[in-house]
Design a protein around this motif. Structure first.
Motif, PDB file in Angstrom:
ATOM      1  N   ARG A   1      88.295  28.219 -29.758  1.00 44.30           N
ATOM      2  CA  ARG A   1      88.914  28.697 -31.001  1.00 44.30           C
ATOM      3  C   ARG A   1      90.135  29.561 -30.700  1.00 44.30           C
ATOM      4  O   ARG A   1      91.177  29.454 -31.346  1.00 44.30           O
ATOM      5  CB  ARG A   1      87.913  29.511 -31.821  1.00 44.30           C
ATOM      6  N   ARG A   2      90.000  30.443 -29.729  1.00 39.36           N
ATOM      7  CA  ARG A   2      91.103  31.342 -29.388  1.00 39.36           C
ATOM      8  C   ARG A   2      92.282  30.580 -28.799  1.00 39.36           C
ATOM      9  O   ARG A   2      93.443  30.901 -29.066  1.00 39.36           O
ATOM     10  CB  ARG A   2      90.605  32.411 -28.413  1.00 39.36           C
ATOM     11  N   ALA A   3      92.001  29.560 -27.999  1.00 37.76           N
ATOM     12  CA  ALA A   3      93.077  28.770 -27.401  1.00 37.76           C
ATOM     13  C   ALA A   3      93.867  28.023 -28.471  1.00 37.76           C
ATOM     14  O   ALA A   3      95.104  27.998 -28.454  1.00 37.76           O
ATOM     15  CB  ALA A   3      92.499  27.791 -26.387  1.00 37.76           C
ATOM     16  N   ILE A   4      93.160  27.406 -29.408  1.00 35.48           N
ATOM     17  CA  ILE A   4      93.835  26.678 -30.482  1.00 35.48           C
ATOM     18  C   ILE A   4      94.649  27.638 -31.342  1.00 35.48           C
ATOM     19  O   ILE A   4      95.779  27.341 -31.754  1.00 35.48           O
ATOM     20  CB  ILE A   4      92.801  25.905 -31.321  1.00 35.48           C
ATOM     21  N   ASP A   5      94.097  28.816 -31.593  1.00 33.69           N
ATOM     22  CA  ASP A   5      94.807  29.828 -32.371  1.00 33.69           C
ATOM     23  C   ASP A   5      96.056  30.305 -31.637  1.00 33.69           C
ATOM     24  O   ASP A   5      97.126  30.466 -32.231  1.00 33.69           O
ATOM     25  CB  ASP A   5      93.865  31.002 -32.650  1.00 33.69           C
ATOM     26  N   ALA A   6      95.936  30.521 -30.321  1.00 37.65           N
ATOM     27  CA  ALA A   6      97.079  30.982 -29.529  1.00 37.65           C
ATOM     28  C   ALA A   6      98.198  29.949 -29.537  1.00 37.65           C
ATOM     29  O   ALA A   6      99.376  30.286 -29.700  1.00 37.65           O
ATOM     30  CB  ALA A   6      96.635  31.271 -28.095  1.00 37.65           C
ATOM     31  N   ALA A   7      97.846  28.671 -29.368  1.00 43.23           N
ATOM     32  CA  ALA A   7      98.854  27.613 -29.388  1.00 43.23           C
ATOM     33  C   ALA A   7      99.492  27.491 -30.766  1.00 43.23           C
ATOM     34  O   ALA A   7     100.687  27.197 -30.888  1.00 43.23           O
ATOM     35  CB  ALA A   7      98.229  26.286 -28.972  1.00 43.23           C
ATOM     36  N   GLY A   8      98.697  27.737 -31.810  1.00 44.79           N
ATOM     37  CA  GLY A   8      99.226  27.649 -33.163  1.00 44.79           C
ATOM     38  C   GLY A   8     100.298  28.681 -33.451  1.00 44.79           C
ATOM     39  O   GLY A   8     101.167  28.465 -34.301  1.00 44.79           O
ATOM     40  N   ARG A   9     100.265  29.812 -32.744  1.00 44.65           N
ATOM     41  CA  ARG A   9     101.258  30.859 -32.957  1.00 44.65           C
ATOM     42  C   ARG A   9     102.531  30.635 -32.149  1.00 44.65           C
ATOM     43  O   ARG A   9     103.514  31.352 -32.330  1.00 44.65           O
ATOM     44  CB  ARG A   9     100.663  32.230 -32.600  1.00 44.65           C
ATOM     45  N   LEU A  10     102.508  29.668 -31.245  1.00 43.23           N
ATOM     46  CA  LEU A  10     103.669  29.428 -30.388  1.00 43.23           C
ATOM     47  C   LEU A  10     104.687  28.515 -31.059  1.00 43.23           C
ATOM     48  O   LEU A  10     104.324  27.515 -31.674  1.00 43.23           O
ATOM     49  CB  LEU A  10     103.238  28.766 -29.079  1.00 43.23           C
ATOM     50  N   ASP A  11     105.959  28.848 -30.891  1.00 39.43           N
ATOM     51  CA  ASP A  11     107.034  27.937 -31.276  1.00 39.43           C
ATOM     52  C   ASP A  11     107.434  27.056 -30.100  1.00 39.43           C
ATOM     53  O   ASP A  11     107.789  25.892 -30.268  1.00 39.43           O
ATOM     54  CB  ASP A  11     108.262  28.720 -31.745  1.00 39.43           C
ATOM     55  N   ASP A  12     107.396  27.643 -28.905  1.00 40.60           N
ATOM     56  CA  ASP A  12     107.810  26.935 -27.699  1.00 40.60           C
ATOM     57  C   ASP A  12     107.339  27.732 -26.491  1.00 40.60           C
ATOM     58  O   ASP A  12     106.820  28.845 -26.627  1.00 40.60           O
ATOM     59  CB  ASP A  12     109.335  26.755 -27.659  1.00 40.60           C
TER      60      ASP A  12
END
Length: 246
Positions: free
Chosen positions: A40-51
């Motif tokens: 869950r945390r990994a998907i959330d972290a990637a979701g906050r990334l633009d690049d």
């Protein structure tokens, strides 16, 4: 890409918050987190990334033969989705590849760094064609962490529905992946086992390793030295960029 610290300052508060959230969740848990929490945390972290940019490696077994490890610099932007790769170690040193459908259609722009193939200059290659897929287990469409974490999320949901294995409540294992502090867990299937390692504070992939039914490694990928939300622009995915060798 933004040059110097000045170009990064507006992005730093967002990045600091993302890292702080992940680190806080790690410290709040006793020991290593559960697989469900980690995914869950990994998907959330990637979701906050633009690049992001990073150094990545890959080593794959193709046609029964383990190929040499490849090391390259990777840049990826989420919207519109674009990839730039530059190999920095032999056997493909100075090869450069751009895959940016919004700019070049569904074609890979690639040039070799040396050898006879380098004489042909920049090529436009079908990502599913023989040339692009030679010595590659996966398409360039699957490259980068955004696709990887999407697949991890999908596989986790499927595995979580199997009450016999109860993967979500398993505890991950602490590991050091080439100097990157990580938590690791695995998906076990009939024919393969895939080990996934995520950075303890960034919550982003550090290694994926797949084994066949006999326990032999068939592919390994790593990611290190992340720089997050650095403000990649169209210039970073342009064959005309004077910093590139196209």
């Amino acid at each position: 890409m933004a040059d110097g610290a000045g170009g990064l300052r507006p992005l730093l508060p967002r990045l600091v918050v993302a890292v702080a959230l992940c680190a806080a969740r790690s410290s709040a848990e006793s020991g290593a987190p559960t697989v469900e929490s980690l995914v869950r945390r990994a998907i959330d972290a990637a979701g906050r990334l633009d690049d992001y940019t990073c150094t990545s490696t890959k080593q794959e077994k193709v046609d029964g033969k383990m190929l040499p490890e490849e090391t390259f610099v990777l840049k990826q932007r989420k919207q519109p989705d674009c990839l730039y790769l530059k190999w920095v170690v032999e056997p493909y040193k100075n090869r450069e590849t751009i895959y940016c459908p919004a700019r070049y259609g569904d074609k890979i722009r690639v040039h070799e760094g040396s050898g006879v193939a380098g004489w042909f200059g920049t090529l436009s290659v079908d990502p599913e064609g023989m040339l692009a897929r030679r010595n590659n287990r996966h398409s360039i469409r699957e490259a980068g962490i955004f696709h990887l974490l999407k697949v991890v999320g999908e596989r986790f949901e499927l595995a979580r529905g199997d009450s016999e294995h109860a993967i979500g409540q398993r505890t991950s294992i602490e590991a050091d992946v080439h100097g990157e502090p990580s938590y690791c867990f695995s998906f076990d299937e009939e024919a393969t086992k895939t080990e996934i390692c995520l950075h303890r504070t960034l919550c982003l992939p550090t290694r994926v390793k797949t084994f066949d039914g006999s326990g032999a490694v068939i592919e390994t990928y790593t990611w290190a030295h992340y720089h997050l939300s650095v403000g990649l622009t169209d210039r970073d995915f342009d064959v005309g960029n004077p910093a590139y060798g196209f």
